[in-house]
Structure formats: C-alpha cells, structure tokens
Design a protein around this motif. Structure first.
Motif, mmCIF file in Angstrom:
data_model
loop_
_atom_site.group_PDB
_atom_site.id
_atom_site.type_symbol
_atom_site.label_atom_id
_atom_site.label_comp_id
_atom_site.label_asym_id
_atom_site.label_seq_id
_atom_site.Cartn_x
_atom_site.Cartn_y
_atom_site.Cartn_z
ATOM 1 N N GLN A 103 0.168 1.304 6.907
ATOM 2 C CA GLN A 103 -0.403 0.035 6.483
ATOM 3 C C GLN A 103 0.686 -1.019 6.312
ATOM 4 O OE1 GLN A 103 -2.368 1.536 2.967
ATOM 5 N NE2 GLN A 103 -4.400 1.435 3.915
ATOM 6 N N ARG A 106 2.147 -2.053 10.038
ATOM 7 C CA ARG A 106 1.315 -2.554 11.143
ATOM 8 C C ARG A 106 1.666 -4.009 11.463
ATOM 9 N NH1 ARG A 106 -4.412 -1.706 8.123
ATOM 10 N NH2 ARG A 106 -3.933 -2.771 6.157
ATOM 11 N N GLY A 107 1.778 -4.264 12.757
ATOM 12 C CA GLY A 107 2.156 -5.588 13.223
ATOM 13 C C GLY A 107 3.622 -5.918 13.026
ATOM 14 N N ARG A 108 4.408 -4.929 12.592
ATOM 15 C CA ARG A 108 5.824 -5.166 12.278
ATOM 16 C C ARG A 108 6.720 -4.268 13.122
ATOM 17 N NH1 ARG A 108 6.395 -6.929 7.019
ATOM 18 N NH2 ARG A 108 8.550 -7.379 7.619
ATOM 19 N N GLU A 109 8.023 -4.527 13.038
ATOM 20 C CA GLU A 109 9.006 -3.738 13.783
ATOM 21 C C GLU A 109 9.771 -2.808 12.851
ATOM 22 O OE1 GLU A 109 11.459 -5.277 17.293
ATOM 23 O OE2 GLU A 109 12.982 -5.179 15.712
ATOM 24 N N ARG A 136 7.675 -1.482 17.677
ATOM 25 C CA ARG A 136 6.737 -2.445 17.110
ATOM 26 C C ARG A 136 5.362 -1.796 17.011
ATOM 27 N NH1 ARG A 136 7.640 -6.290 20.279
ATOM 28 N NH2 ARG A 136 5.800 -6.285 21.645
ATOM 29 N N ARG A 138 1.264 -1.683 16.281
ATOM 30 C CA ARG A 138 0.087 -2.518 16.459
ATOM 31 C C ARG A 138 -0.558 -2.809 15.098
ATOM 32 N NH1 ARG A 138 -1.932 0.826 21.743
ATOM 33 N NH2 ARG A 138 -0.987 -0.550 23.293
ATOM 34 N N ASP A 139 -1.251 -3.915 15.039
ATOM 35 C CA ASP A 139 -1.951 -4.298 13.808
ATOM 36 C C ASP A 139 -3.351 -3.695 13.854
ATOM 37 O OD1 ASP A 139 -2.900 -5.419 11.525
ATOM 38 O OD2 ASP A 139 -2.586 -7.504 12.125
ATOM 39 N N LEU A 140 -3.467 -2.468 13.381
ATOM 40 C CA LEU A 140 -4.729 -1.725 13.462
ATOM 41 C C LEU A 140 -5.399 -1.633 12.090
ATOM 42 C CD1 LEU A 140 -3.563 1.211 15.780
ATOM 43 C CD2 LEU A 140 -4.785 -0.884 16.426
ATOM 44 N N ASP A 142 -7.494 -0.035 8.817
ATOM 45 C CA ASP A 142 -7.294 1.183 8.031
ATOM 46 C C ASP A 142 -8.040 2.378 8.617
ATOM 47 O OD1 ASP A 142 -5.748 -0.277 6.324
ATOM 48 O OD2 ASP A 142 -7.180 -0.291 4.660
ATOM 49 N N ASP A 172 2.977 -0.821 19.893
ATOM 50 C CA ASP A 172 2.843 -1.921 20.835
ATOM 51 C C ASP A 172 4.014 -1.974 21.805
ATOM 52 O OD1 ASP A 172 1.252 -4.176 21.656
ATOM 53 O OD2 ASP A 172 2.845 -5.461 20.889
#
Length: 206
Positions: A103, A106-109, A136, A138-140, A142, A172
């Motif tokens: 959590q 997500r969306g981060r490196e 990186r 993905r912004d997935l 929960d 990603d």
C-alpha cells in the motif's frame, strides 16, 4: 587461479536462501551450500548500500573461516537491501505487514541493492559489487494487492512481490543491468567475477 581446468576450485554458496540456490543452479556448476552464522542487523547510521556490501562480504568470510588451510574455495556471499524513501524495507513476515508495504509503495519507486562478494579462501582476496535495481510499482487497489498476497504469500521477500512470479503484475517497470539481481543473486556480475578468478565457467557446467 584453479589448480587445473579439469579440477576447479570448490564453489560454496554462503546462504540459507532457496532463491539464491535456485539462481545458482542455472549456471549448472557443482557447488556446496554452507549457511553463515552472522549478525545481519544494520549498523547505526549505515547507508543501505553499505549494509548490503558489508553483509555480503561478512557471509563469505564467515564461511571461509571454516575451510581447512590446505584447501581453497571460491565462496559466494550475497545480501539484498530494499529502500523506499531512503529507508530500508525488510521482509514482511506476515500478511498484514506485506499489505502495508504494498500500500505504501503503490505508484512509487523502490530501490534494491543486491550486493555480491566472491571470496578466494586461499589468499582472502574478495571481489565485491553492488547491483542496483529500481522498481516502479503500479497504483493498484487494496483488493488486488490482498488477492496477490493470498495467492503467492511472498512474506519472505523484501518488498512483498516476487518479480519472477505473479508479483510481476504489480510492477510497472524494472530498471537494472542484471535481471537476476532483483531475485537475490546477480548472475551477470557473478559470472564476471568467476571468470576473473579463473574459474572454468562453461567447462565446469554439468
């Protein structure tokens, strides 16, 4: 250098990791496994890359100490430290901690330092390298993160995602010059070190 091309040096993996054993098997070389007994806690104020490099060499040297003086071996030590926002990420151990990791990431490196050491027990010389991989996520939602964890249970993996398995669906992008580094043992770097040490890499394959 090995005594002869027909009788290469002993090759020892200083690790308890099944992932590193599976990776080393790809080289089809005869090797032994000896689990080192060391304290793997980071030192106060130690940078993640420095921790990985220190522990990789410490594992190899700990195993080398148990080799008889009349023998020689090449000992492989490796350690991996994952970092997020400049802080190390450990193995989650539980579903709840793994979900919290995913959590947050997500969306981060996330940056992985996969350190490698090849130690010649004969003279104590060591080759060391830190192979850096940037991942990186993905912004997935929960629900997808939870479903992944319950399917693959990657609770013994720093970062809570197995790139060699279903965890690839969480990623990603992966930026690295050694695709096996993220799994735990950088084989491109290792084969380079083995060649430098004079190990008959391909002739020793089984």
């Amino acid at each position: 250098m090995p005594d002869s091309l027909d009788r290469p040096l002993r090759l020892i993996l200083a690790s308890s990791s099944r992932y590193r054993r599976e990776l080393l098997e790809r080289l089809r070389l005869p090797y032994e496994v000896i689990v080192p007994a060391i304290d793997e806690a980071p030192l106060a104020g130690e940078a993640p890359a420095a921790t990985a490099l220190r522990l990789a060499e410490a594992k190899a040297r700990a195993v080398a100490l148990g080799i008889d003086a009349g023998q020689r071996a090449l000992v492989i030590g490796s350690d991996q430290v994952a970092t997020f926002d400049g802080h190390p990420i450990g193995k989650p151990g539980t579903h709840e901690k793994a979900l919290a990791q995913l959590q947050a990431m997500r969306g981060r490196e996330v940056e992985f330092h996969s350190a490698l050491c090849l130690l010649d027990s004969g003279d104590g010389s060591a080759q060391v390298e830190d192979v850096v991989t940037r991942v990186r996520f993905r912004d997935l939602p929960d629900a997808e993160l939870d479903a992944y964890l319950r399917t693959e249970t990657p609770y013994d993996c720093a970062g809570s995602a197995k790139s060699e398995g279903l965890g690839i669906a969480l990623l990603d992008a992966i930026d690295s010059n050694d695709p096996t580094a993220l799994i735990g043992l950088p084989l491109i770097a290792l084969t380079r070190m083995l060649r430098s040490a004079g190990y008959p890499l391909l002739r020793g394959a089984r």
